[in-house]
Design an enzyme around this catalytic site. Structure first.
Site, short mmCIF file in Angstrom:
data_model
loop_
_atom_site.label_atom_id
_atom_site.label_comp_id
_atom_site.label_asym_id
_atom_site.label_seq_id
_atom_site.Cartn_x
_atom_site.Cartn_y
_atom_site.Cartn_z
N ASN A 9 0.87 -1.18 0.00
CA ASN A 9 0.00 0.00 0.00
C ASN A 9 0.91 1.22 0.00
OD1 ASN A 9 -1.78 2.06 0.48
ND2 ASN A 9 -2.17 1.53 2.62
N LYS A 11 0.19 4.22 -0.15
CA LYS A 11 -0.44 5.42 0.41
C LYS A 11 -0.24 6.59 -0.57
CE LYS A 11 0.56 3.65 4.96
NZ LYS A 11 0.05 3.78 6.31
N HIS A 95 -9.53 1.24 4.83
CA HIS A 95 -8.25 1.43 5.54
C HIS A 95 -8.50 2.37 6.72
CE1 HIS A 95 -4.12 2.66 6.38
NE2 HIS A 95 -3.74 1.59 5.73
N GLU A 97 -6.92 4.80 7.79
CA GLU A 97 -6.73 6.23 7.47
C GLU A 97 -7.97 6.80 6.81
OE1 GLU A 97 -2.98 5.72 5.42
OE2 GLU A 97 -2.06 5.16 7.32
N GLU A 166 -5.54 -4.89 10.58
CA GLU A 166 -4.51 -3.86 10.75
C GLU A 166 -4.76 -3.10 12.04
OE1 GLU A 166 -2.55 -2.73 6.78
OE2 GLU A 166 -4.22 -1.38 7.10
N GLY A 172 2.34 2.34 10.56
CA GLY A 172 3.28 3.44 10.38
C GLY A 172 3.99 3.86 11.65
N SER A 208 3.32 -2.10 10.20
CA SER A 208 4.77 -2.11 10.37
C SER A 208 5.40 -3.47 10.05
CB SER A 208 5.14 -1.65 11.78
OG SER A 208 4.69 -0.32 12.00
C1 PEP Z 1 -0.82 0.25 5.83
O1 PEP Z 1 -0.79 1.40 5.43
O2 PEP Z 1 -1.74 -0.51 5.48
C2 PEP Z 1 0.27 -0.21 6.69
C3 PEP Z 1 0.18 -1.39 7.22
O3 PEP Z 1 1.30 0.66 6.89
P1 PEP Z 1 2.74 0.33 7.55
O4 PEP Z 1 3.20 -1.00 6.98
O5 PEP Z 1 3.61 1.46 7.15
O6 PEP Z 1 2.53 0.25 9.03
#
Ligand code: PEP
Length: 244
Positions: A9, A11, A95, A97, A166, A172, A208
């Site tokens: 992803n 972003k 997601h 976000e 998630e 992040g 992460s």
């Molecule tokens: C994500 O944006 O779905 C995500 C898991 O981000 P990160 O791997 O940077 O934590």
């Protein structure tokens, strides 16, 4: 055993030159191995670039969101059929976000998943609890509610989606849920999917994920791969996760 799926992803990151290098590496260096699939979900303006770079390779591509509407006066939105026209296979929906920054409710996320399916895309439906919810012991209740909304809205089509667990506190932040923290949540999600007749749905972990923690997560019986944010912007790191 279910296949593993690793989805990047990006972003809101990238530019034409950087993307060209990253997509070029993925296209030449990723070879489908039995039971492993790789995909990237890119910003909508780069879908054409992703298709040009990845068509004919073993890497699939997708979008990070789609509108719940088919067409019309929704300035700035991108419909699922527009995304599908660029050869995309996946669309992330819900997601955290989008839920947090754009006020997307379970009902909106379910409508987006339905729109994606109707356009021939595979929705990747995200669920996850905030840190405060985890600390209050509400993890199972929150993610079950989010998944149940999808199950209720999609009916039998729930079998055609991918789910991503998630935890919001792990996205992040560099704070990955340990395999021991993630597995019970995945098992709980799996049991609900089994009850809905969709036991083979892939349940990815996201938050992460890096090359140095992917193998331990992938060794868990109910973790079927990963949704990878930051680390998917680095070709070497992302390919290592794919091979972990
Ligand atoms: C994500 O944006 O779905 C995500 C898991 O981000 P990160 O791997 O940077 O934590």
């Amino acid at each position: 055993m279910r296949d593993k799926l690793i989805v990047g992803n990006w972003k809101m990151n990238g530019d034409l030159a950087t993307n060209a290098r990253l997509l070029g590496r993925l296209s030449t260096d990723w070879h489908a191995t039995q039971g492993r699939a790789l995909a990237v979900c890119v910003p909508a303006p780069y879908l054409a670039q992703a298709r040009a770079a990845l068509d004919g390779s073993d890497v699939a591509w997708g979008a990070q969101d789609v509108s719940e509407h088919r067409a019309g006066a929704y300035t700035g939105d991108v419909s699922a059929s527009m995304v599908a026209e660029f050869g995309a296979r996946y669309a992330i929906v819900g997601h955290s976000e989008r839920r947090q920054l754009h006020g997307e409710t379970d009902a909106i996320v379910s409508a987006k998943a339905r729109a994606a399916l109707a356009a021939g895309l595979t929705p990747i439906g995200c669920v996850g609890e905030t840190l405060a919810e985890r600390e209050r012991g509400e993890t199972d209740a929150v993610v079950a509610r989010q998944l149940d909304a999808l199950i209720e809205a999609l009916g039998r089509d729930i079998a055609r989606i991918v789910v991503a667990y998630e935890p919001v506190w792990a996205i992040g932040t560099g704070r990955t849920a340990s395999a021991a923290q993630a597995q019970p949540v995945h098992a709980m999600l799996r049991s609900r999917l089994v009850r809905a007749g969709a036991g083979d749905v892939a349940v990815l972990y996201g938050g992460s994920v890096k090359a140095n923690n992917a193998a331990a997560l992938f060794a868990m019986p109910d973790i079927d791969g990963a949704l990878v944010g930051g680390a998917s912007l680095d070709a070497d790191e992302f390919l290592m996760i794919g091979r972990a």
